[in-house]
Each structure stands twice: as structure tokens, then as C-alpha cells.
Enzyme design. Structure first.
Site, mmCIF file in Angstrom:
data_model
loop_
_atom_site.group_PDB
_atom_site.id
_atom_site.type_symbol
_atom_site.label_atom_id
_atom_site.label_comp_id
_atom_site.label_asym_id
_atom_site.label_seq_id
_atom_site.Cartn_x
_atom_site.Cartn_y
_atom_site.Cartn_z
ATOM 1 C CB SER A 30 -1.028 0.001 1.125
ATOM 2 O OG SER A 30 -0.166 -0.013 2.378
ATOM 3 C CB THR A 31 3.986 2.118 1.502
ATOM 4 O OG1 THR A 31 3.600 1.550 2.730
ATOM 5 C CG2 THR A 31 4.616 3.589 1.857
ATOM 6 C CG ASP A 81 9.738 -2.360 -1.372
ATOM 7 O OD1 ASP A 81 8.536 -2.580 -1.514
ATOM 8 O OD2 ASP A 81 10.311 -3.810 -1.752
ATOM 9 C CD GLU A 103 8.727 -6.465 -1.831
ATOM 10 O OE1 GLU A 103 7.567 -5.772 -2.114
ATOM 11 O OE2 GLU A 103 8.781 -7.194 -1.295
ATOM 12 C CE LYS A 121 4.035 -1.389 7.918
ATOM 13 N NZ LYS A 121 4.142 -1.170 6.587
HETATM 14 C C1 5RP Z 1 5.272 -6.485 0.075
HETATM 15 C C2 5RP Z 1 6.314 -6.047 1.032
HETATM 16 C C3 5RP Z 1 5.718 -4.581 1.470
HETATM 17 O O1 5RP Z 1 6.505 -3.764 1.295
HETATM 18 C C4 5RP Z 1 5.276 -4.914 3.047
HETATM 19 O O2 5RP Z 1 4.413 -5.744 3.340
HETATM 20 C C5 5RP Z 1 4.695 -3.386 3.403
HETATM 21 O O3 5RP Z 1 3.402 -3.221 2.926
HETATM 22 P P1 5RP Z 1 2.413 -1.864 3.167
HETATM 23 O O4 5RP Z 1 3.199 -0.807 2.394
HETATM 24 O O5 5RP Z 1 1.186 -2.131 2.597
HETATM 25 O O6 5RP Z 1 2.557 -1.505 4.752
HETATM 26 O O7 5RP Z 1 7.282 -6.330 1.543
HETATM 27 O O8 5RP Z 1 6.177 -7.893 -0.155
#
Ligand code: 5RP
Length: 231
Positions: A30-31, A81, A103, A121
Site C-alpha cells: 500500500s505504501t 519499496d 523485491e 514499522k
Molecule cells: C510486500 C512488502 C511490503 O513492502 C510490505 O508488506 C509493506 O506493505 P505496506 O506498504 O502495505 O504496509 O514487503 O511484499
């Protein structure tokens, strides 16, 4: 300020990292979705964007951004990412969205890896978030037993296959105090495709959005080896 607004704040801060007419890599989640949106709205001209997941690629197409494949590029100046956990050394847990293998490939290829996240996080030590491990189907139970022997409790992510067609084990309870060593140990298990610890390839920079603003955290130097006795 809600979490979505914070994610957008981190995504906006990351825009400054993208070179005009350059190539940019994006992860998944989502980010990253917020970043793709910010990039599209900015009208910043880019040569192309390479994505770590089919979902990100769909969003790039939907936003009218030029999409590249891995075979199209030999260098990646910047990779943006998200993460599931970020420790003070910028070791990461990733893979909550299942895109960890691609990734890791893009992070490895990149010259600058920028992690974007909201402040929830940040952790002192990795390990509260269950560690995603992509495995080949054939070896799932074998790897699961080895993980139990190492002190973990693997949970098969039901009804889920990665973009590479593989299952994921989400591992609870592993001791992750030495992230680089455990990343190496687990990736050496036959049948493991990718471990969601990013310690060997940490980001150069984390942009962490909190209600007070976006904190830019450069990667600290790796702890140096202890000097030899008498040296
Ligand atoms: C996907 C990931 C994402 O970067 C991680 O899960 C964070 O996700 P979000 O931005 O939705 O909190 O590693 O494989």
C-alpha cells in the site's frame, strides 16, 4: 493523522529521489501504491518504471506510467519499496504482501534503495512480524521441519501463491537478533527461494512518516569486526 496519510507523506518525500528521465524501481504494497500515485500525479517525466509485483505493474499501467521489464535494464539507479519492520540499522522484514523475491532482486540491482514507511514499522529488534519465507512447493514440509528445529513456528499462508507460483511460510518466534547471519542460514536451506530478511542488502535511506513530519534515516555503517587481540 491516519496511517494512509502517513504512507502518502513518505511517498511524497521519496519523489525527490527520482531523477528526471530516469528509471525507477518500485516494490509492492500500500505504501508503494501511494508512491505510484504520487509519481503519476507529479507528471515528472521518467524513462520507465520496473515493478516487483504483478499488482504494482497493473497499477503502473492504470496510471499511464511506462513499464519496463527486468530484461530491459542493466542498471537501476533508484528502487523505492515499503517494509513490514525496520530496525535501527535499517535491517528489514519484507514479504507481508508476498513479493519478497522480486523485491530482493530489484533491491540488489539498485544503486540506491529507499525504504518508505509510516512510523508504526519501526522496531528496536526484528521479529514481531512473522518472517515470510518463499519456498518451492515440493520442499514446503521439509523446510517447515528445519524451521521448527531452529526454534520457529512456520505457518503455511493458505490459498496463496506468489507471482512466481510458490507458497509462503510465515514464521513466528524465530530469534532474529543477528539478521545477517539468519538471512544467510535460512537462504542456504535447500528448497528456500527467498527469506524476507533484508540485512545483506539494506536500504541506503529510510523515509519514515510520523505525524510530526517525515524523518530521513540514512543507513548506519555495518558494525565492524572486533579488532584482533593485541592489535
Ligand atoms: C510486500 C512488502 C511490503 O513492502 C510490505 O508488506 C509493506 O506493505 P505496506 O506498504 O502495505 O504496509 O514487503 O511484499
Amino acid at each position: 493523522m491516519d496511517q494512509q496519510a502517513l504512507k502518502r507523506g513518505a511517498a511524497e518525500a521519496a519523489l525527490a529521489e527520482v531523477e528526471e528521465h530516469g528509471i525507477v524501481g518500485v516494490g509492492s504494497g500500500s505504501t508503494v501504491d501511494a508512491f505510484i500515485d504520487v509519481l503519476a500525479r507529479s507528471m515528472l517525466p521518467v524513462k520507465g518504471v520496473i515493478a516487483a509485483s504483478a499488482a504494482s505493474e497493473r497499477l503502473l499501467h492504470a496510471r499511464g506510467l511506462p513499464v519496463l521489464g527486468l530484461a530491459d535494464i542493466d542498471r537501476l539507479p533508484v528502487y523505492i519499496d515499503g517494509a513490514d519492520e525496520i530496525d535501527p540499522q535499517l535491517n528489514l522484514i519484507k514479504g507481508g504482501g508476498g513479493a519478497l523475491t522480486r523485491e530482493k532482486v530489484l533491491a540488489e540491482l539498485s544503486e540506491r534503495f529507499i525504504c518508505i514507511a509510516d512510523a508504526s514499522k519501526r522496531v528496536e529488534r526484528l521479529g514481531r512480524f512473522p518472517l515470510p519465507i518463499e519456498v518451492v512447493s515440493y520442499a514446503r514440509s521439509f523446510v517447515a521441519r528445519r524451521l521448527v528445529a531452529l526454534g520457529g513456528q512456520p505457518v503455511w499462508r493458505q490459498d496463496y501463491l506468489t507471482d512466481n507460483g510458490n507458497p509462503i511460510l510465515d514464521v513466528h518466534g524465530l530469534q532474529l537478533d543477528a539478521p545477517l547471519q539468519i538471512e544467510r542460514t535460512l537462504e542456504a536451506l535447500p528448497g528456500v527461494v527467498t527469506v524476507g530478511i533484508f540485512a545483506r542488502r539494506r536500504p541506503e535511506l529510510a523515509l519514515i512518516a510520523a505525524p510530526e513530519g517525515v524523518l530521513a534515516l540514512p543507513r548506519p555503517a555495518a558494525a565492524s569486526a572486533a579488532p584482533a587481540a593485541g592489535g
